[in-house]
Design a protein around this motif. Structure first.
Motif, PDB file in Angstrom:
ATOM      1  N   MET A 159      39.224  24.502  58.434  1.00  9.94           N
ATOM      2  CA  MET A 159      37.799  24.329  58.726  1.00  9.94           C
ATOM      3  C   MET A 159      37.581  23.129  59.653  1.00  9.94           C
ATOM      4  SD  MET A 159      36.742  26.929  57.233  1.00  9.94           S
ATOM      5  CE  MET A 159      35.017  26.821  57.693  1.00  9.94           C
ATOM      6  N   ILE A 160      38.399  22.078  59.460  1.00  7.75           N
ATOM      7  CA  ILE A 160      38.287  20.913  60.350  1.00  7.75           C
ATOM      8  C   ILE A 160      38.756  21.296  61.757  1.00  7.75           C
ATOM      9  CG2 ILE A 160      39.195  18.595  60.802  1.00  7.75           C
ATOM     10  CD1 ILE A 160      39.224  18.232  57.717  1.00  7.75           C
ATOM     11  N   ALA A 161      39.837  22.097  61.835  1.00  9.93           N
ATOM     12  CA  ALA A 161      40.296  22.566  63.147  1.00  9.93           C
ATOM     13  C   ALA A 161      39.203  23.378  63.833  1.00  9.93           C
ATOM     14  CB  ALA A 161      41.564  23.399  62.991  1.00  9.93           C
ATOM     15  N   ARG A 162      38.478  24.182  63.054  1.00 14.67           N
ATOM     16  CA  ARG A 162      37.386  24.971  63.628  1.00 14.67           C
ATOM     17  C   ARG A 162      36.336  24.056  64.245  1.00 14.67           C
ATOM     18  NH1 ARG A 162      32.418  26.058  63.125  1.00 14.67           N
ATOM     19  NH2 ARG A 162      32.437  24.431  61.558  1.00 14.67           N
ATOM     20  N   SER A 163      36.005  22.959  63.526  1.00 11.05           N
ATOM     21  CA  SER A 163      34.986  22.067  64.070  1.00 11.05           C
ATOM     22  C   SER A 163      35.538  21.317  65.288  1.00 11.05           C
ATOM     23  CB  SER A 163      34.478  21.101  63.002  1.00 11.05           C
ATOM     24  OG  SER A 163      35.456  20.146  62.701  1.00 11.05           O
TER      25      SER A 163
END
Lengths: 340, 350
Positions: A159-163
């Motif tokens: 999810m952090i990679a997505r952001s």
């Protein structure tokens, strides 16, 4: 601090809360003035119900402030058109995403949403940014794993990679470490620290984990019951602001250790002789079961004294004329508890 | 390296789509072949391609009866499945389907008012006058009104779960009204209404197809251009908004497409259950993806295929009798849905 520094998030006498029927609003917290500079990792700390989530939702633009200014860059957050805000700020929620048949790559690629065309077609540049984002959180090789087949810690990194793939100046994360074990907690916060430092992003995250927040954040927004304080975590410790975090008389803030401890009623006093790490942990064990560890000289003459001497692989306990030898701290504690 | 693997997965998607694209015409041909009157495959092909020496009677059977029915099967299967896919994604619920917003109960209210209402007032003779076009118009009007209501609700109400619950409540309320109408109607009108609720692919004429085909194409077209929205909906509305999506606009597009698809199919064929819930899951499974740019075409093809198979089964090959298609789709679809529930117990959420 100088005014020439670049304030990315600014709250100016803001009130946050919810709109209710008939144009009234329920104010959760008012008079908030805070800011965050470019490249800072900011931890939002506060007791449950103090308004951390409301604050993050207001900054992320999900709900308007009741009054006052909430600025992203130089513009009010609720004046941004959706797409412009998405190019400026990305968001990671507490919720665990479990979509079947969604690969890590495809989930991270959703971060390119505001950058791609109507059909979401990925160009080579988009693919490159997605690969870089996956690498930045240490998940290379996971591209084709399904997101419901990886661990909670890995999923939060996705999810952090997505952001990151959304490529924004600001990232807001609502309790990103809430469901994680200790090693993943440190892992996630450390990644956030690196991203803020190396990529110059302003990262705002709420947390209940003081130790990691104090160790890694550049700035803490401390949400107390009657005020909101900000500063480097160490400054807030030194000026005593952390002491007011909880409305709970049983907890006190240990300024040396940088964490809260439970205040115990001490029933008896004891003396621990010796030195070194073995003594330290013997003291901790005695404190846990309600002893106050004192120097021999502090004892009143008429008080009965328990003295414990840690030796090589045993503990020698002296009490009045009794003397006993134990082979573990566990049996020392059992014995002392039974003395009551 | 990773890029190669990603391409491989995309390659798998295209391969599956290609196989489905080949299977659909095959089953289309089988569907044309099955029927109470035996016609050989070469004769069918001759009739389709208007070859000069085709038997006149065969051409009539194929063109007027079997062809419209098979085309309707493809349209209904594709439409209901894509509608179901969109509802499952938007509501993030694996058991959502095309009728979850109350579209079918709206249609049945329209038909009930026409068949039972006018039949009850003016006697049974009027029912035959309520031509098939009349039923279609009534069903369309009913589902259109529900569509309007849902879109109005979705613009005003923020929370998606509230919309879901309102949709379920509205359709329950409408069903009760339909029940009351049934209770007060006479036997012959009741029977014609009950037959409508069983669903039928065979009652759609060539002239009706000229309305059904463009409606379904419009609905599917909207679903295609919404596939980026649908991908974002997978993560929930907060994430979708934080990625710059205009939630209300996206929701309206999806609801519009669903209502057009489910509404027009229900108007022409009656309510057809479980295809719309089961097919999206099959498509996700065979395509191994959650991306709607692949899922939308995959669901269209799988849905068309499933409906053709259901129609073939409903003919009871080798017998003169025909089963109501609604029962066949239910008997095919329900085991699939049960299997999905059990398999997904640990990793639920669509």
């Amino acid at each position: 601090m100088t005014n020439t520094e670049n304030k990315i998030i600014t709250l100016n006498n803001a009130s946050i809360g919810y709109q209710q029927k008939g144009n009234t609003s329920k104010v959760v917290k008012s008079g908030i003035s805070l800011h965050a500079l470019q490249g800072e990792l900011v931890a939002v700390i506060g007791e449950n119900g103090v308004g951390k989530s409301t604050l993050l939702k207001t900054i992320a633009g999900f709900q308007p402030p009741v009054s006052g200014d909430v600025l992203i860059g130089e513009k009010q957050v609720n004046r941004y058109p959706e797409k412009d805000l998405a190019l400026m700020m990305s968001f990671v929620s507490t919720e665990i995403i479990r979509v079947p048949n969604l690969s890590v790559f495809d989930l991270v690629s959703l971060g390119r949403y505001p950058h791609t065309n109507w059909f979401g077609k990925l160009l080579d540049e988009d693919r490159h940014i997605i690969e870089e984002a996956i690498k930045a959180v240490g998940l290379q090789g996971y591209e084709n794993r399904m997101v419901n087949h990886i661990s909670d810690g890995e999923r939060q990194k996705v999810m952090i990679a997505r952001s990151l793939a959304q490529d924004t100046a600001v990232i807001v994360l609502d309790e990103p470490t809430a469901f994680l074990d200790l090693s993943n907690k440190y892992g996630i916060v450390h990644i956030l620290h690196q991203l803020a430092g190396e990529k110059g992003k302003t990262i705002l995250f709420s947390t209940h984990d003081l130790t990691t927040a104090i160790a890694e954040s550049d700035r803490v927004w401390l949400m107390l019951h009657d005020s909101v304080e900000q500063g480097a975590p160490e400054d807030l410790i030194l000026n005593g602001n952390f002491d007011n975090l909880f409305h709970n008389n049983h907890l006190f803030f240990d300024q040396e250790k940088g964490d809260f401890r439970i205040r115990k009623q001490t029933r008896r006093k004891a003396v621990v002789t010796g030195a070194g790490i073995k003594r330290d942990w013997t003291v901790k064990a005695l404190e846990r079961i309600g002893f106050e560890v004192v120097d021999e000289t502090h004892l009143h003459r008429n008080e009965s004294m328990i003295s414990i001497e840690p030796a090589d692989s045993r503990w020698v306990l002296k009490y009045l004329e009794h003397s006993a030898v134990f082979d573990s701290l566990h049996s020392v504690c059992r014995y002392l508890n039974n003395l009551r | 390296m990773a890029e190669v693997i990603t391409d491989k997965i995309a390659g798998r998607g295209f391969k599956v789509l290609l196989i489905l694209t080949l299977l659909v015409p095959l089953f289309f041909l089988i569907d044309l072949f099955v029927g109470s009157y035996y016609i050989s495959i070469p004769e069918i092909l001759k009739a389709i391609f208007r070859s000069g020496n085709a038997d006149h009677q065969v051409v009539l059977i194929i063109n007027q009866f079997r062809m419209p029915k098979a085309v309707t099967a493809i349209l209904a299967g594709a439409a209901l499945s894509v509608a179901g896919l969109q509802m499952q994604t938007v509501f993030r619920n694996p058991l959502a389907g095309p009728y979850i917003l109350g579209v079918s109960s709206g249609a049945s209210l329209g038909v009930a008012l026409l068949v039972l209402g006018t039949g009850g007032l003016l006697g049974g003779s009027i029912v035959s006058a309520a031509s098939s076009w009349g039923i279609v118009a009534a069903a369309w009007l009913g589902s259109g009104l529900i569509l309007l209501l849902i879109v109005l609700i979705s613009v005003r109400i923020k929370d998606i779960m509230t919309i879901l619950i309102l949709g379920i409540l509205i359709s329950s309320a409408i069903s009760s009204v339909v029940n009351i109408l049934q209770y007060f109607s006479n036997e012959s009108t009741l029977k014609s209404f009950v037959i409508w609720t069983m669903g039928s692919l065979g009652s759609v004429t060539n002239s009706q197809l000229s309305v059904l085909i463009p409606s379904v194409l419009i609905g599917i077209g909207i679903a295609f251009v919404s596939s980026k929205f649908l991908d974002a909906f997978l993560l929930g509305e907060n994430y979708a908004r934080s990625m710059g999506m205009n939630i209300r606009f996206a929701r309206m597009m999806v609801f519009l497409s669903t209502a057009i698809l489910a509404g027009s199919v229900t108007a022409f064929c009656g309510p057809i259950g479980f295809i719309g819930i089961a097919v999206p899951h099959i498509a996700r499974m065979v395509l191994q993806t959650a991306k709607h740019s692949l899922l939308v075409p995959g669901t269209i093809l799988t849905g068309a295929l499933m409906m053709l198979v259901s129609d073939i089964i409903s003919q009871l090959p080798g017998s003169e009798r025909i089963l109501p298609v609604n029962s066949v789709t239910a008997l095919l679809g329900i085991p699939i849905v049960i299997w999905i529930i059990i398999r997904n117990k640990n990793s639920s959420r669509i």
